[in-house]
Design an enzyme around this catalytic site. Structure first.
Site, mmCIF file in Angstrom:
data_model
loop_
_atom_site.group_PDB
_atom_site.id
_atom_site.type_symbol
_atom_site.label_atom_id
_atom_site.label_comp_id
_atom_site.label_asym_id
_atom_site.label_seq_id
_atom_site.Cartn_x
_atom_site.Cartn_y
_atom_site.Cartn_z
ATOM 1 N N THR A 191 0.884 -1.326 0.009
ATOM 2 C CA THR A 191 -0.021 -0.014 -0.175
ATOM 3 C C THR A 191 0.945 1.331 0.038
ATOM 4 O O THR A 191 0.658 2.296 -0.615
ATOM 5 C CB THR A 191 -0.888 0.094 1.181
ATOM 6 O OG1 THR A 191 -1.522 -1.336 1.281
ATOM 7 C CG2 THR A 191 -2.113 1.081 1.057
ATOM 8 N N GLY A 201 0.793 1.682 5.659
ATOM 9 C CA GLY A 201 -0.294 0.805 5.661
ATOM 10 C C GLY A 201 -0.305 -0.008 7.163
ATOM 11 O O GLY A 201 0.504 0.670 8.133
ATOM 12 N N ALA A 202 -1.043 -1.060 7.279
ATOM 13 C CA ALA A 202 -0.983 -1.897 8.331
ATOM 14 C C ALA A 202 -1.575 -2.994 8.188
ATOM 15 O O ALA A 202 -2.366 -3.366 7.234
ATOM 16 C CB ALA A 202 -2.046 -1.107 9.698
ATOM 17 N N ASP A 203 -1.405 -4.136 9.078
ATOM 18 C CA ASP A 203 -1.787 -5.536 8.856
ATOM 19 C C ASP A 203 -3.008 -5.710 9.429
ATOM 20 O O ASP A 203 -3.820 -6.582 8.944
ATOM 21 C CB ASP A 203 -0.803 -6.582 9.337
ATOM 22 C CG ASP A 203 0.818 -6.379 8.621
ATOM 23 O OD1 ASP A 203 0.671 -6.574 7.461
ATOM 24 O OD2 ASP A 203 1.517 -6.039 9.390
ATOM 25 N N GLY A 260 4.393 -4.876 10.574
ATOM 26 C CA GLY A 260 5.658 -5.475 10.785
ATOM 27 C C GLY A 260 5.399 -6.654 9.687
ATOM 28 O O GLY A 260 6.505 -7.411 9.665
ATOM 29 N N GLY A 261 4.333 -6.731 9.176
ATOM 30 C CA GLY A 261 4.418 -8.007 7.999
ATOM 31 C C GLY A 261 5.422 -7.737 6.987
ATOM 32 O O GLY A 261 6.036 -8.813 6.414
ATOM 33 N N GLU A 287 9.561 1.951 11.049
ATOM 34 C CA GLU A 287 8.301 2.686 10.978
ATOM 35 C C GLU A 287 7.945 3.059 12.222
ATOM 36 O O GLU A 287 7.518 4.387 12.294
ATOM 37 C CB GLU A 287 7.183 1.511 10.565
ATOM 38 C CG GLU A 287 7.395 0.869 8.966
ATOM 39 C CD GLU A 287 6.419 -0.396 8.718
ATOM 40 O OE1 GLU A 287 6.356 -0.492 7.736
ATOM 41 O OE2 GLU A 287 6.046 -0.826 9.569
ATOM 42 N N LYS A 325 -8.532 -4.729 6.366
ATOM 43 C CA LYS A 325 -7.690 -4.840 7.775
ATOM 44 C C LYS A 325 -8.189 -4.437 8.813
ATOM 45 O O LYS A 325 -7.512 -4.399 9.818
ATOM 46 C CB LYS A 325 -6.451 -3.928 7.190
ATOM 47 C CG LYS A 325 -5.619 -4.213 6.123
ATOM 48 C CD LYS A 325 -4.794 -5.442 6.076
ATOM 49 C CE LYS A 325 -3.997 -5.636 4.987
ATOM 50 N NZ LYS A 325 -3.075 -4.644 4.602
HETATM 51 C C1 5RP Z 1 5.757 -3.517 6.739
HETATM 52 C C2 5RP Z 1 4.087 -3.025 7.391
HETATM 53 C C3 5RP Z 1 3.267 -2.872 6.387
HETATM 54 O O1 5RP Z 1 2.557 -1.541 6.598
HETATM 55 C C4 5RP Z 1 2.031 -4.022 6.514
HETATM 56 O O2 5RP Z 1 2.780 -5.286 6.596
HETATM 57 C C5 5RP Z 1 1.051 -3.911 5.484
HETATM 58 O O3 5RP Z 1 1.522 -4.180 4.210
HETATM 59 P P1 5RP Z 1 0.773 -4.062 2.969
HETATM 60 O O4 5RP Z 1 0.322 -2.684 2.478
HETATM 61 O O5 5RP Z 1 1.437 -4.642 1.848
HETATM 62 O O6 5RP Z 1 -0.735 -4.654 3.022
HETATM 63 O O7 5RP Z 1 3.976 -2.718 8.632
HETATM 64 O O8 5RP Z 1 6.520 -3.737 7.884
#
Ligand code: 5RP
Length: 217
Positions: A26, A77-79, A90-91, A98, A116
């Protein structure tokens, strides 16, 4: 949806300023949008080597955080995210940088697709960055919290972060008190950062849905 929220986030970019930029798919869409208005900003601080590379690819100057006193906004973004703006991140293994870049920003704008949004954090395994020599000791402590810690591995090798550390993903948690758990895990010796962003969460959430971008504050 990720592209739509990335585009909507441009509204939070203050002209003439340095922007804090997150990591992930994202955030990558956001960087591409930022590239289109690069002449309107001074530059960016990156939360990972991958983000720095993509920013530079767009001709956006990347500043060292040590040379920047404050940031008006951090966009990432966020998981998982709750309606209160608490997040698991942290995905993409970039949680420490971050959290550092976000801590310097006056406003955290989270951009995510609607999937999410959760009531309770924890279905997504909670990432914890650890000093490699402490990995086993930290995993034993994390187990006492009720989850199942697993070292993140890729191609048979531990994933190594931009900081030279490992990631433990804690599966099976149901996080009733995100801020409390964040403090508790931060206190474990050998932990660099926990991917709970609750004590300082998102100020604004932009969620991509089939009905368009929804804003939560
Ligand atoms: C990376 C993160 C990302 O923001 C989180 O993993 C979301 O990723 P994506 O936008 O690919 O869904 O925390 O460390």
């Amino acid at each position: 949806m990720k592209q739509a929220v990335a585009r909507a986030a441009i509204e939070y970019v203050t002209p003439g300023e340095i922007i804090g930029v997150g990591t992930g798919s994202t955030a990558n869409f956001f960087i591409d949008e930022l590239g289109a208005i690069k002449d309107r900003i001074k530059g960016a601080v990156a939360s990972s080597e991958a983000t720095a590379e993509r920013l530079r690819g767009h001709g956006i100057e990347v500043f060292d955080l040590n040379d920047v006193q404050s940031l008006s906004v951090y966009i990432d973004g966020a998981d998982e995210i709750t309606l209160h703006g608490e997040m698991i991140k942290g995905g993409g293994a970039a949680l420490t940088r971050e959290k550092i870049v976000a801590s310097v920003a006056r406003q955290f704008v989270c951009i995510a697709d609607g999937s999410k949004l959760v009531k309770t954090l924890g279905a997504f395994p909670l990432p914890v960055e650890v000093i490699p020599m402490a990995q086993a000791a930290v995993a034993r402590r994390l187990q006492t919290l009720g989850g199942e810690p697993r070292l993140r591995v890729k191609d048979g090798q531990p994933v190594v972060t931009d900081n030279g550390c490992f990631i433990i993903d804690v599966h099976g948690l149901r996080i009733a008190d995100p801020a409390g758990l964040e403090a508790q895990i931060n206190d474990i010796v050998g932990v660099v950062t926990v991917g709970l962003f609750a004590r300082r969460g998102a100020n604004v959430g932009l969620l991509g849905t089939v009905d368009g971008v929804k804003r939560m504050t």
